[in-house]
Design a protein around this motif. Structure first.
Motif, mmCIF file in Angstrom:
data_model
loop_
_atom_site.group_PDB
_atom_site.id
_atom_site.type_symbol
_atom_site.label_atom_id
_atom_site.label_comp_id
_atom_site.label_asym_id
_atom_site.label_seq_id
_atom_site.Cartn_x
_atom_site.Cartn_y
_atom_site.Cartn_z
ATOM 1 N N ARG A 22 0.841 -1.202 0.000
ATOM 2 C CA ARG A 22 0.000 0.000 0.000
ATOM 3 C C ARG A 22 0.882 1.261 0.000
ATOM 4 O O ARG A 22 0.792 2.084 0.920
ATOM 5 N N ASP A 30 -4.109 -2.546 7.021
ATOM 6 C CA ASP A 30 -5.568 -2.491 7.099
ATOM 7 C C ASP A 30 -6.090 -3.585 8.028
ATOM 8 O O ASP A 30 -5.384 -4.557 8.303
ATOM 9 N N ASP A 33 -5.504 -7.136 6.998
ATOM 10 C CA ASP A 33 -4.133 -7.528 6.650
ATOM 11 C C ASP A 33 -3.478 -8.487 7.647
ATOM 12 O O ASP A 33 -2.711 -9.366 7.234
ATOM 13 N N THR A 68 -4.252 0.998 10.543
ATOM 14 C CA THR A 68 -5.150 2.057 10.126
ATOM 15 C C THR A 68 -5.734 2.778 11.336
ATOM 16 O O THR A 68 -6.420 2.173 12.166
ATOM 17 N N GLN A 71 -9.344 2.579 12.639
ATOM 18 C CA GLN A 71 -9.850 1.281 13.064
ATOM 19 C C GLN A 71 -9.342 0.846 14.434
ATOM 20 O O GLN A 71 -9.754 -0.186 14.955
#
Length: 247
Positions: A22, A30, A33, A68, A71
């Motif tokens: 990414r 993420d 992931d 992230t 999250q």
């Protein structure tokens, strides 16, 4: 066009390469992931020909910017921690090729590897305290046992950015190289590890980790040593060395 995707795994002879994919998002992790990475780690563990696992990121700016941010509070589970613990515990040597800087959880991703080779100019930044976040236990353990109390306090309690020279000085980096030297250095580790006995490497890594964690006893180390000395392969190799030395 956005080409960012989940981490990939490549098996290349005696070396496996996991790449964070990414770059447009600084190779962030993420929520889905960790499961992908854990699957890659298990696949490497099941491949007997692999002697070295390399972890790196796509691009030339950032190795990994961590989990992230949006999250962290919304998805409070242990998937990231479990993946990092599995990476730390894998039997074969692991090498983080830090193609760029590491932030947040990306710093622990690098630290879970046995070796870290960074490119000159890479940096580290741990923002947890600025968010009011107490870092998860496994990560704190890795930092303190591998870098010591003083360096860990600077990283976690000040939120100060550390440059590549300081990362080398504190032991976060095993080596610091120019960008064009990164791949040749990885190849050097691969070639030298391939020359070592696989079982001896696995055994010593396990015992070194146990010593670091305070979970080792000398009897187990003595047993591993004596088992290696009685190995037919060890006897053969020692006899060959003695023969060459006598010439």
């Amino acid at each position: 066009m956005n080409t960012d995707s989940a981490p990939t795994l490549e098996l290349a002879g005696s070396m496996a390469i996991i790449t964070l994919r990414r770059p447009g998002q600084h190779n962030r992790i993420d929520p889905d992931d960790p499961a992908v990475l854990l699957q890659h780690i298990e696949q490497v563990r099941a491949a007997p020909s692999v002697r070295l696992l390399v972890l790196t990121g796509e691009g030339e700016k950032t190795f990994c910017s961590g989990y992230t941010l949006g999250q962290i509070g919304a998805r409070l589970d242990r998937s990231l921690e479990e993946m990092l613990d599995a990476l730390e515990a894998i039997e074969i040597p692991t090498l983080c090729a830090m193609n760029g800087s590491a932030y947040g959880g990306g710093t622990d991703l690098a630290l879970a590897c046995d070796f870290r080779i960074g490119v000159r100019g890479c940096r580290l930044f741990m923002p947890a305290a600025r968010f009011g976040l107490h870092y998860y236990p496994g990560g704190l353990r890795r930092f303190v046992t591998r870098l010591g109390c003083s360096a860990s306090k600077k990283i976690f309690l000040t939120g100060m950015t550390m440059d590549s020279e300081e990362l080398l000085r504190t032991g976060f980096l095993t080596e610091l190289v120019e960008r064009d030297e990164l791949q040749p250095r990885i190849d050097l580790y691969r070639d030298n590890i391939a020359r070592c006995d696989a079982q001896a490497v696995r055994s010593m890594k396990r015992h070194i980790n146990a010593i670091s964690a305070g979970e080792w006893d000398e009897a187990s180390g003595r047993a591993a040593y004596e088992a290696s000395m009685s190995s037919e392969e060890t006897v053969r190799r020692l006899a060959k060395v003695a023969e060459l030395a006598a010439r």
